[in-house]
Write a protein that holds these residues in place. Sequence first.
Motif, short mmCIF file in Angstrom:
data_model
loop_
_atom_site.label_atom_id
_atom_site.label_comp_id
_atom_site.label_asym_id
_atom_site.label_seq_id
_atom_site.Cartn_x
_atom_site.Cartn_y
_atom_site.Cartn_z
N GLY A 87 0.85 -1.18 0.00
CA GLY A 87 0.00 0.00 0.00
C GLY A 87 0.89 1.22 0.00
O GLY A 87 1.85 1.29 0.76
N VAL A 88 0.56 2.19 -0.86
CA VAL A 88 1.44 3.35 -1.04
C VAL A 88 0.61 4.62 -0.97
O VAL A 88 -0.40 4.76 -1.67
CB VAL A 88 2.17 3.30 -2.40
CG1 VAL A 88 3.20 4.42 -2.49
CG2 VAL A 88 2.83 1.93 -2.60
N MET A 89 1.03 5.58 -0.13
CA MET A 89 0.27 6.81 0.06
C MET A 89 1.22 7.99 0.18
O MET A 89 2.21 7.94 0.90
CB MET A 89 -0.58 6.70 1.33
CG MET A 89 -1.35 7.95 1.69
SD MET A 89 -2.69 8.25 0.51
CE MET A 89 -3.14 9.93 0.91
N ASP A 139 0.99 -9.76 -4.76
CA ASP A 139 -0.13 -9.77 -5.70
C ASP A 139 -0.23 -8.46 -6.46
O ASP A 139 -0.65 -8.45 -7.62
CB ASP A 139 -1.45 -10.04 -4.95
CG ASP A 139 -1.51 -11.47 -4.44
OD1 ASP A 139 -1.62 -12.38 -5.27
OD2 ASP A 139 -1.43 -11.67 -3.22
N ALA A 140 0.13 -7.36 -5.82
CA ALA A 140 0.08 -6.07 -6.50
C ALA A 140 0.65 -4.98 -5.61
O ALA A 140 0.75 -5.12 -4.39
CB ALA A 140 -1.35 -5.70 -6.89
N ILE A 141 1.01 -3.87 -6.25
CA ILE A 141 1.27 -2.60 -5.57
C ILE A 141 0.01 -1.77 -5.72
O ILE A 141 -0.51 -1.60 -6.83
CB ILE A 141 2.46 -1.85 -6.21
CG1 ILE A 141 3.76 -2.64 -6.02
CG2 ILE A 141 2.58 -0.44 -5.66
CD1 ILE A 141 4.92 -2.08 -6.82
N CYS A 142 -0.51 -1.25 -4.63
CA CYS A 142 -1.75 -0.46 -4.65
C CYS A 142 -1.39 0.96 -4.23
O CYS A 142 -1.12 1.21 -3.05
CB CYS A 142 -2.79 -1.06 -3.70
SG CYS A 142 -3.04 -2.83 -3.99
N SER A 143 -1.38 1.87 -5.18
CA SER A 143 -0.82 3.18 -4.94
C SER A 143 -1.83 4.30 -5.15
O SER A 143 -2.52 4.35 -6.17
CB SER A 143 0.39 3.41 -5.86
OG SER A 143 0.95 4.68 -5.64
N CYS A 199 -4.03 1.43 -9.21
CA CYS A 199 -3.81 2.83 -8.85
C CYS A 199 -4.94 3.71 -9.41
O CYS A 199 -5.91 3.22 -9.97
CB CYS A 199 -2.46 3.31 -9.37
SG CYS A 199 -2.29 3.25 -11.17
N ASP A 200 -4.79 5.02 -9.22
CA ASP A 200 -5.72 6.02 -9.76
C ASP A 200 -7.16 5.76 -9.29
O ASP A 200 -8.08 5.62 -10.09
CB ASP A 200 -5.65 6.05 -11.29
CG ASP A 200 -5.68 7.48 -11.83
OD1 ASP A 200 -5.66 8.42 -11.02
OD2 ASP A 200 -5.72 7.65 -13.05
N ALA A 202 -2.19 4.17 4.04
CA ALA A 202 -1.52 3.28 3.09
C ALA A 202 -2.12 1.88 3.18
O ALA A 202 -2.31 1.20 2.15
CB ALA A 202 -0.01 3.23 3.38
N LEU A 203 -2.42 1.43 4.40
CA LEU A 203 -3.06 0.13 4.60
C LEU A 203 -4.40 0.07 3.86
O LEU A 203 -4.68 -0.92 3.16
CB LEU A 203 -3.29 -0.11 6.10
CG LEU A 203 -4.11 -1.35 6.46
CD1 LEU A 203 -3.29 -2.61 6.27
CD2 LEU A 203 -4.63 -1.26 7.90
N ILE A 204 -5.19 1.11 3.98
CA ILE A 204 -6.52 1.07 3.36
C ILE A 204 -6.43 1.19 1.85
O ILE A 204 -7.23 0.58 1.13
CB ILE A 204 -7.45 2.12 3.98
CG1 ILE A 204 -7.75 1.72 5.44
CG2 ILE A 204 -8.75 2.25 3.19
CD1 ILE A 204 -8.75 2.59 6.15
N PHE A 205 -5.44 1.89 1.32
CA PHE A 205 -5.30 1.89 -0.14
C PHE A 205 -4.87 0.51 -0.65
O PHE A 205 -5.26 0.10 -1.74
CB PHE A 205 -4.39 3.02 -0.62
CG PHE A 205 -5.14 4.31 -0.75
CD1 PHE A 205 -5.98 4.54 -1.83
CD2 PHE A 205 -5.08 5.27 0.25
CE1 PHE A 205 -6.73 5.70 -1.93
CE2 PHE A 205 -5.83 6.44 0.16
CZ PHE A 205 -6.65 6.67 -0.94
#
Length: 354
Positions: free
Chosen positions: A10-12, A92-96, A129-130, A318-321
Amino acid sequence: MEKKQYQLLGVMSGTSLDGIDIIEARFHFNSGTSYKILHGTTIPYDEFWKKKLSSAVNMDEQELQHLNFEYTRYLGNVLKQFIDENGLHGLDAICSHGHTVKHEPQNKYTLQIGNLKELAKITGQKVVCDFRVQDVQLGGQGAPLVAIGDKLLFSEYDYCLNLGGFANISTEEKNRRIAYDICAVNTVLNYYAHKLGLEYDEGGKIAASGKIIEELYGKLNSMRFYIEKPPKSLGIEWVNREILPLISQYEENIPDVLHTYIKHIAFQISEEVENSSEVKVLVTGGGAFNDFLITELGKKSSAQFVLPSAELINFKEALIFAFLGALKLRGENNILKSVTGAEKDHSSGVIFNP
């Protein structure tokens, strides 16, 4: 067989410009949803990026396109280094979230830079993302987006309050989740700390040393935004247009300005929280470390303002994203119309493969 476990980044990056929050988290989808933060860090912005990002709101379209590419490349390299240094495998993924530079939902426009397909190429990972754009196109505010995570991951609290660049809150009302921005927090506090040559007012000590400016306090609390009904959200444009010009005539004494502004924040938050000792409020975001602000909140309201671990204070968004990304990968709704005002609940975000 339906996938039950996801390992995600998770990225914020928030409007307070303190840096890029990155967490590795694992989510389990069984009878309910559970999470575990495995590792988290904040990569501070250097002066180059602070200057670039703070000036982005005034850039034209061509400059923004260049900045978007430049920032995506920078973010991708930061994330690749995080993955390599921590020996991460099997993501599984980067969620940004990216970094918001313009937010004008009234014009059906919002821009978070760092959400280009190059992010997947640089990191070699799937990217989700987005998250905001689709909601704005559906007539929503595009913010706050963390409410579904509050609902599903932190249901034991009556309210979830985040004190970042802005204060936002979420709660259940008439069996539906609502969430909205309350007021500016660190966007204003840090602006005045910078005038003293500081990154921020540690613990609110400078603010605590000041005195209230009654006239300014009254003007701040009389601003039109505070009487508007949700859904509603704020952006840096509003701070630059409404808040800073209002305060500018009083700024010869910055400790008094900080003192007054924190009392203003505490008052506005207390207006949104049920005044009962039975009420539990989860408090996260950088403002949770401002002791003076937390003390003032306690004076304004009898609700229980609960400060969790420093890890959760720092990395909840970041956790929630990451969680929003998991829901997107599962094809489940991750944005609620009751929160943003969009025409329907929907599954937002764009998926890029490396």
